[in-house]
Design a protein around this motif. Structure first.
Motif, mmCIF file in Angstrom:
data_model
loop_
_atom_site.group_PDB
_atom_site.id
_atom_site.type_symbol
_atom_site.label_atom_id
_atom_site.label_comp_id
_atom_site.label_asym_id
_atom_site.label_seq_id
_atom_site.Cartn_x
_atom_site.Cartn_y
_atom_site.Cartn_z
ATOM 1 N N ILE A 287 0.835 -1.196 0.000
ATOM 2 C CA ILE A 287 0.000 0.000 0.000
ATOM 3 C C ILE A 287 0.873 1.251 0.000
ATOM 4 O O ILE A 287 0.593 2.231 -0.697
ATOM 5 C CB ILE A 287 -0.949 -0.028 1.213
ATOM 6 N N ASN A 288 1.929 1.200 0.791
ATOM 7 C CA ASN A 288 2.949 2.251 0.768
ATOM 8 C C ASN A 288 4.246 1.614 1.243
ATOM 9 O O ASN A 288 4.334 0.385 1.339
ATOM 10 C CB ASN A 288 2.544 3.458 1.632
ATOM 11 N N SER A 289 5.237 2.424 1.531
ATOM 12 C CA SER A 289 6.553 1.881 1.885
ATOM 13 C C SER A 289 6.562 1.145 3.215
ATOM 14 O O SER A 289 7.515 0.432 3.525
ATOM 15 C CB SER A 289 7.591 2.999 1.911
ATOM 16 N N LYS A 290 5.507 1.309 4.007
ATOM 17 C CA LYS A 290 5.470 0.663 5.320
ATOM 18 C C LYS A 290 4.425 -0.437 5.441
ATOM 19 O O LYS A 290 4.572 -1.351 6.248
ATOM 20 C CB LYS A 290 5.197 1.720 6.394
ATOM 21 N N TRP A 291 3.379 -0.355 4.651
ATOM 22 C CA TRP A 291 2.215 -1.224 4.871
ATOM 23 C C TRP A 291 2.005 -2.131 3.664
ATOM 24 O O TRP A 291 1.924 -1.670 2.529
ATOM 25 C CB TRP A 291 0.984 -0.341 5.120
ATOM 26 N N GLN A 292 1.912 -3.435 3.947
ATOM 27 C CA GLN A 292 1.670 -4.428 2.912
ATOM 28 C C GLN A 292 0.481 -5.287 3.296
ATOM 29 O O GLN A 292 0.185 -5.475 4.489
ATOM 30 C CB GLN A 292 2.882 -5.340 2.729
ATOM 31 N N THR A 293 -0.183 -5.826 2.297
ATOM 32 C CA THR A 293 -1.259 -6.783 2.543
ATOM 33 C C THR A 293 -1.162 -7.889 1.508
ATOM 34 O O THR A 293 -0.697 -7.676 0.378
ATOM 35 C CB THR A 293 -2.637 -6.095 2.479
ATOM 36 N N GLY A 294 -1.595 -9.096 1.884
ATOM 37 C CA GLY A 294 -1.459 -10.227 0.974
ATOM 38 C C GLY A 294 -2.519 -11.285 1.210
ATOM 39 O O GLY A 294 -3.332 -11.202 2.142
ATOM 40 N N PHE A 295 -2.497 -12.288 0.365
ATOM 41 C CA PHE A 295 -3.475 -13.377 0.452
ATOM 42 C C PHE A 295 -2.873 -14.630 -0.170
ATOM 43 O O PHE A 295 -1.893 -14.575 -0.924
ATOM 44 C CB PHE A 295 -4.762 -13.009 -0.296
ATOM 45 N N SER A 296 -3.451 -15.779 0.159
ATOM 46 C CA SER A 296 -3.107 -17.043 -0.487
ATOM 47 C C SER A 296 -4.328 -17.939 -0.442
ATOM 48 O O SER A 296 -5.176 -17.819 0.454
ATOM 49 C CB SER A 296 -1.914 -17.723 0.191
ATOM 50 N N GLY A 297 -4.420 -18.832 -1.407
ATOM 51 C CA GLY A 297 -5.572 -19.719 -1.469
ATOM 52 C C GLY A 297 -5.215 -21.037 -2.109
ATOM 53 O O GLY A 297 -4.240 -21.146 -2.864
ATOM 54 N N LEU A 298 -6.010 -22.049 -1.799
ATOM 55 C CA LEU A 298 -5.815 -23.382 -2.356
ATOM 56 C C LEU A 298 -7.167 -24.018 -2.624
ATOM 57 O O LEU A 298 -8.044 -24.006 -1.748
ATOM 58 C CB LEU A 298 -5.014 -24.263 -1.385
ATOM 59 N N TYR A 299 -7.307 -24.561 -3.821
ATOM 60 C CA TYR A 299 -8.512 -25.305 -4.193
ATOM 61 C C TYR A 299 -8.106 -26.709 -4.601
ATOM 62 O O TYR A 299 -7.146 -26.904 -5.351
ATOM 63 C CB TYR A 299 -9.234 -24.618 -5.352
ATOM 64 N N THR A 300 -8.833 -27.714 -4.106
ATOM 65 C CA THR A 300 -8.615 -29.099 -4.517
ATOM 66 C C THR A 300 -9.940 -29.709 -4.945
ATOM 67 O O THR A 300 -10.971 -29.522 -4.293
ATOM 68 C CB THR A 300 -8.013 -29.947 -3.379
ATOM 69 N N LYS A 301 -9.880 -30.458 -6.038
ATOM 70 C CA LYS A 301 -11.072 -31.090 -6.580
ATOM 71 C C LYS A 301 -11.381 -32.355 -5.788
ATOM 72 O O LYS A 301 -10.516 -32.969 -5.180
ATOM 73 C CB LYS A 301 -10.867 -31.419 -8.062
ATOM 74 N N SER A 302 -12.639 -32.755 -5.810
ATOM 75 C CA SER A 302 -13.104 -33.940 -5.095
ATOM 76 C C SER A 302 -12.262 -35.172 -5.434
ATOM 77 O O SER A 302 -11.837 -35.345 -6.576
ATOM 78 C CB SER A 302 -14.574 -34.198 -5.432
ATOM 79 N N TYR A 303 -12.023 -36.020 -4.429
ATOM 80 C CA TYR A 303 -11.254 -37.244 -4.658
ATOM 81 C C TYR A 303 -11.686 -38.325 -3.669
ATOM 82 O O TYR A 303 -12.199 -38.036 -2.580
ATOM 83 C CB TYR A 303 -9.751 -36.978 -4.541
ATOM 84 N N PRO A 304 -11.500 -39.614 -4.030
ATOM 85 C CA PRO A 304 -11.900 -40.702 -3.144
ATOM 86 C C PRO A 304 -10.946 -40.837 -1.967
ATOM 87 O O PRO A 304 -9.726 -40.716 -2.119
ATOM 88 C CB PRO A 304 -11.843 -41.937 -4.049
ATOM 89 N N LEU A 305 -11.491 -41.111 -0.802
ATOM 90 C CA LEU A 305 -10.685 -41.300 0.395
ATOM 91 C C LEU A 305 -10.225 -42.746 0.530
ATOM 92 O O LEU A 305 -9.149 -43.015 1.072
ATOM 93 C CB LEU A 305 -11.501 -40.886 1.628
ATOM 94 N N ASP A 306 -11.021 -43.687 0.016
ATOM 95 C CA ASP A 306 -10.701 -45.115 0.143
ATOM 96 C C ASP A 306 -10.630 -45.768 -1.231
ATOM 97 O O ASP A 306 -11.081 -45.220 -2.233
ATOM 98 C CB ASP A 306 -11.729 -45.821 1.022
ATOM 99 N N PHE A 307 -10.069 -46.975 -1.288
ATOM 100 C CA PHE A 307 -9.836 -47.675 -2.548
ATOM 101 C C PHE A 307 -11.128 -47.906 -3.321
ATOM 102 O O PHE A 307 -11.177 -47.732 -4.544
ATOM 103 C CB PHE A 307 -9.139 -49.008 -2.271
ATOM 104 N N LEU A 308 -12.186 -48.292 -2.629
ATOM 105 C CA LEU A 308 -13.452 -48.597 -3.287
ATOM 106 C C LEU A 308 -14.268 -47.344 -3.587
ATOM 107 O O LEU A 308 -15.367 -47.438 -4.141
ATOM 108 C CB LEU A 308 -14.279 -49.556 -2.424
ATOM 109 N N ALA A 309 -13.748 -46.184 -3.216
ATOM 110 C CA ALA A 309 -14.408 -44.887 -3.465
ATOM 111 C C ALA A 309 -15.806 -44.833 -2.857
ATOM 112 O O ALA A 309 -16.723 -44.241 -3.427
ATOM 113 C CB ALA A 309 -14.466 -44.592 -4.962
#
Length: 786
Positions: A697-719
């Motif tokens: 924003i200026n020489s002293k103040w900063q702001t930021g963000f981060s994000g993560l998206y994961t698509k659906s997936y099976p937890l077990d072998f037989l889904a």
């Protein structure tokens, strides 16, 4: 007349370096010598948060630019580590594609890359790590850069165990030209506190410098009966004997007490989607409610479970102490030859005694390695690297996991529900090494001569191994645009293992094995123009399968399985890298096909084939910084068998409450081996997307963000159960009160998503356990540079 250019440097403010240069020029006129000085300024916008200008040392040679490496690589600088708030190996997913990982029982000790556990290196040598990822947490006190590399380790690093990819940690270096220091204090939700002090100064200016860094962590936890307390002391000495050589010596002592966190059991779809937990303690055939194999649960109801209620116990003991020594010596022998020698030693002791009958005691694990690399430049276009490598590993450890049983436990009941006191019959199949502590012997014995073994086996061993390797790598510039690299390595293994606690009256089982493992690689780079470079790489790697701390255990026939040395891994990868010299952007993308072996809990190996695409983009120009990463991976069993703790969660229940769950009454745990197939590997999201940003924003103040998206997936072998599409969003802001003092606020999972992860790599507990990720939480960090 003409004068030389004078370069000027200005101070750095809030990671925003502004460089100016002055050009001085004079003219001689007919009227006399009048000197005119013109000063021109140019702003260098980079904030050190892009991978574009990073150099990579170690895996493929030294001082290599990112666009000249024929692999998918993400170098993470110290500035980027701070910006992304990276404190565990799981956090690298924020910036490096295809690094999604299981929770590692709440204390991940290994990275996960392209759907499989990867290796952990530090300064080019493989560190001791956990048994299939479960081991000692990693301290970042000694680290100033993290290089994430996809695919098996190259020939210079040699044969290892895990081949999805690897992380090479670069140790902090001492300064020989200036004194500087940093103090950091942080406080977060759930009584999480840490303090770090880091100081470096020259002893003999421009010749000898030292660095000392100490970190203390005292973390409470959101999860019941959990926490982490650790102390790390790091010391470094840098010696520059002359302008042709350097010697860095690093030492770290690390002590930690931490929690084995197995998450929440009984992961039905109702639990994942709505937090609904099925109650009722499992019952054995004899009527006992102590959790055991084959127990069956009659559901008594379904309740909303607090996500902090996990499989932990206040009486569990879990602590470890390790110390590491690294020495890196480099010398330029002539205009054509240079030498590098790397020495590594690590000692580890660990003790976990859990109330659910799990025991892992490492009574001493010592690893020593020395590698010498000779680089010879035949001419300006041809270079050869010769390497000789010796590694010694000795492990004395005791293990017991054969009587664990997680599904029968009702977490909503008393703590006694979770505890597994061993019966006399169970104790008879184990060895008592201290009062009340039973472990498996390191071999099988037929005490009653009935033709079958009378003991339960796990990973108990007293083993020693020698690994001697020879490697050669040829790097060739055929034109200004076309470069190739070819490498080959052979490793000779000499392994001996014996039972350290044979039953009284029995001769301790012992076996030894000798084997040769080969690896090879070939790659090319072609510079399409000044901005674009395309590459291709192929590698073949033969690896080992080891148990805790890299040791080798005996099988049920009291021999070392030759299968431990038959894990073949292949990689084919093509990519494009965009690194323009006159732009603030960097981008790359890669397509890959990898076949690798995954070590199962019983010591066998399962083949897995993955194909996919990954890409990363960076933009770094004050006042903005942005990055994004995308991953697509299709991970399947390669016509190969697999196994789980239980086939499906429904096997743990009877069918007395079909309104809650249609149980099968098989009982659980009930080890299940699945026939060879090409089924999708459980526990891995097919697609993921990460993004990060920062604005000054200026020489002293900063702001930021981060994000993560994961698509659906099976937890077990037989889904039968899936983790749905999910995302996490984090925000941060920092304010510099002075050029030296900064306060930062991080708010993680700001939308308070109720996300889940697998507990264990490889999907073995996919039908048994799921790990609830943290709710919204915040941390304040005060940093002062001096």
């Amino acid at each position: 007349m003409k004068h030389a250019y004078l370069a000027l440097s200005l101070a750095t403010i809030l990671n925003t370096p502004l460089n100016a240069f002055a050009a001085e020029e004079s003219k001689t006129t007919k009227d006399g010598a009048i000197e005119r000085i013109e000063v021109a300024g140019q702003v260098i916008k980079s904030q050190g948060l892009s991978v574009k200008n990073a150099t990579v040392d170690g895996p493929f040679g030294d001082n290599l630019a990112l666009q000249d490496i024929a692999r998918s690589v993400t170098p993470i600088s110290s500035e980027l580590i701070e910006q992304l708030n990276i404190t565990t190996l799981q956090d690298v997913l924020a910036v490096s594609p295809n690094t999604y990982s299981a929770s590692g029982f709440g204390a991940p000790s290994l990275p996960t890359i392209r759907g499989q556990l990867g290796e952990l290196f530090q300064d080019g040598t493989r560190r001791q790590a956990g048994n299939n990822g479960f081991g000692v947490p990693l301290s970042f006190n000694s680290i100033e850069q993290i290089d994430v590399v996809k695919g098996a380790p190259p020939v210079l690093f040699g044969s290892s165990q895990r081949n999805g990819g690897f992380v090479n940690l670069h140790s902090k270096k001492a300064s020989t030209d200036e004194s500087k220091g940093k103090a950091t204090v942080s406080a977060g939700r759930w009584d999480q506190y840490s303090v770090l002090v880091d100081y470096s100064a020259p002893i003999v200016k421009d010749k000898v410098g030292f660095r000392v860094s100490a970190e203390h962590i005292d973390n409470g936890s959101y999860y019941d009966f959990s926490g982490t307390k650790s102390d790390s002391l790091f010391a470094s000495l840098r010696v520059l004997p002359d302008d042709k050589s350097s010697w860095d010596i690093n030492f770290e002592l690390y002590q930690v007490e931490f929690t084995d966190n197995a998450g929440i059991n009984r992961p039905t779809q109702a639990l994942i989607d709505n937090g609904l937990y099925i109650t009722g303690q499992g019952v054995q055939a004899n009527g006992s409610t102590v959790p055991a194999a084959g127990s069956i649960i009659s559901p008594t109801g379904q309740v909303k479970i607090d996500r902090s209620t996990v499989l932990t116990d206040p009486d569990n003991q879990n602590e470890a102490t390790t110390y590491l020594l690294h020495s890196i010596y480099k010398r330029e022998l002539s205009n054509n030859a240079s030498i590098k020698n790397i020495t590594y030693f690590q000692h580890l002791q660990r003790e976990e005694i859990a109330q659910n009958s799990f025991v892992e005691i490492i009574d001493g694990a010592d690893t020593a390695q020395n590698r010498t690399e000779l680089t010879y430049l035949w001419n300006s276009d041809q270079q050869t690297i010769f390497a000789f490598d010796v590694r010694y590993n000795r492990v004395l450890g005791y293990s017991q996991f054969t009587t664990e049983a997680d599904l029968p436990i009702d977490l909503t009941g008393p703590l006694s529900n979770r505890r597994i006191p061993l019966t006399d019959v169970q104790q008879a199949r184990l060895i008592e090494i201290s009062p009340g502590v039973f472990v498996s012997p390191g071999g099988q014995y037929d005490i009653n001569n009935d033709g079958s073994g009378d003991f339960n086996l796990s990973d108990t061993t007293d083993s020693r191994s020698w690994q001697t390797g020879f490697a050669i790598q040829q790097d060739s510039d055929w034109t200004d645009k076309f470069h190739t690299s070819v490498g080959y390595r052979i490793d000779f293994y000499d392994v001996d293992a014996h039972d350290p606690i044979a039953p009284e009256g029995e001769i301790a089982a012992r076996d030894s094995i000798n084997d040769k493992l080969h690896s090879g690689q070939i790659s090319f780079n072609y510079r399409l123009n000044g901005d674009y470079t395309t590459y291709g790489a192929a590698s073949y790697n033969e690896a080992t399968s080891n148990s805790m701390a890299g040791g080798t255990s005996l099988g049920g026939d009291n021999t070392i399985s030759a299968q431990n040395f038959s894990t073949e891994n292949t990689l084919v990868e093509f990519g494009l890298k965009y690194a323009p010299t006159d732009s603030d952007w960097y981008a790359d993308g890669a397509v890959f096909s990898q076949r690798r072996s995954l070590r199962n809990r019983d010591g066998s190996n399962t083949g897995i084939r993955t194909t996919g695409f990954e890409s990363q983009v960076f933009y770094d120009a004050y006042p903005y910084w942005l990055s994004a990463g995308y991953s697509y991976i299709d991970a399947r069993y390669d016509n190969s068998a697999s196994s789980q703790d239980s086939a499906q969660v429904a096997d743990a229940f009877d069918n007395s409450r079909p309104d809650i769950i249609e149980g099968t009454s098989v009982g659980a745990p009930s080890f299940t081996a699945f026939a060879p197939s090409n089924t999708r590997v459980q526990g891995i999201p097919e697609q993921s997307f990460s993004f990060n940003g920062n604005y000054s924003i200026n020489s002293k103040w900063q702001t930021g963000f981060s994000g993560l998206y994961t698509k659906s997936y099976p937890l077990d072998f037989l889904a039968t159960v899936k983790i749905r599409d999910q995302y996490t969003l984090n925000v941060n802001t920092s304010y510099a009160f002075t050029p030296s003092t900064k306060l930062r606020l991080d708010v993680n999972n700001v939308t308070n998503q109720k996300n889940w992860r697998p507990v264990f790599e490889g999907g073995y507990f996919g039908a048994t356990l799921a790990f609830p990720e943290l709710p919204i939480n915040a941390k304040l960090t005060l940093t002062h540079n001096f």
